[in-house]
Design an enzyme around this catalytic site. Sequence first.
Site, mmCIF file in Angstrom:
data_model
loop_
_atom_site.group_PDB
_atom_site.id
_atom_site.type_symbol
_atom_site.label_atom_id
_atom_site.label_comp_id
_atom_site.label_asym_id
_atom_site.label_seq_id
_atom_site.Cartn_x
_atom_site.Cartn_y
_atom_site.Cartn_z
ATOM 1 C CB CYS A 79 -0.974 -0.026 1.179
ATOM 2 S SG CYS A 79 -0.207 -0.145 2.800
ATOM 3 N NE ARG A 133 -3.779 2.622 2.518
ATOM 4 C CZ ARG A 133 -3.755 3.481 1.510
ATOM 5 N NH1 ARG A 133 -4.865 3.716 0.815
ATOM 6 N NH2 ARG A 133 -2.644 4.125 1.194
#
Length: 290
Positions: free
Chosen positions: A242, A247
């Site tokens: 990410c 994430r």
Amino acid sequence: MADNEYAKADVLVSTQWVADNLQRTDKIRIVESNEDVLLYATGHIPNAVHIDWVADLNDSIRRDYLDEDQFAALLSRSGIGNDTTVVFYGDKNNWWATYAFWVFKLFGHEDCRIMNGGRQKWIAEGRELVKDKPSYPAADYKPAARADYKIRAFRDQVLAHVNAGQPLVDVRSPQEFSGELLHMPGSPQEGALRGGHIKGAASVPWSRAVAEDGTFKTADDLRAIYEGEKGLSPDRNVIAYCRIGERSSHTWFVLTYLLGYPNVRNYDGSWTEWGNLVGVPIENPSRTKS
């Protein structure tokens, strides 16, 4: 594997399970980890300790995680022993809870779980929040040597992965993936000089794995996304990334524990590193030339 039959279903616990086990502080430690590091103080699950993703899990000088001694000290002061069941939960659909889970797995902590639905579901059900900070006797924690190679990818490994045509999953927003935006909306700019994505990566925003109530989607729904739409399969080596690896830890968790993929690594250098490297392959659909 049918609908809700996750590959490793015991890694998820329900809010009711947590409520039923709140007093088992000798065997279970509830850990809250949030994007908003001030949120814990406004109210948290009774007996839960706070682990700050910035101050507690990251080295204060190098772009790296804490070492074995620091990890042992963190767990000792949190009252976590080697045989403690650690249940993580937090805000943003357990985004940072899975990040803390991933760091714990770098050190091989055996019994890690996620409270399905996170803070959102606990609060939606009207369950108790408290502001008092619990205190536990220091534990004698003996960590394993940090084994990054199992679940963490570094830039040279990512480059070799790209050159070999192996699958990557970019879990950022579509605008970040396309190069339209250099960073996640609402987040600080962390210095990437180039926009776009790693060559050959598939775009699957991390939040697609979560239902409206904050719980993870069914196994069938997850397979439809990652396998039906993007062509992933458990027999491939997969790297997720990410912006700084937070994430993508959520997607790493989904692929590894819910779908049972045996070889998934999180590239925590992610776009803040790749977008600044000289000569690496980048695709940027927002520009005519990449």
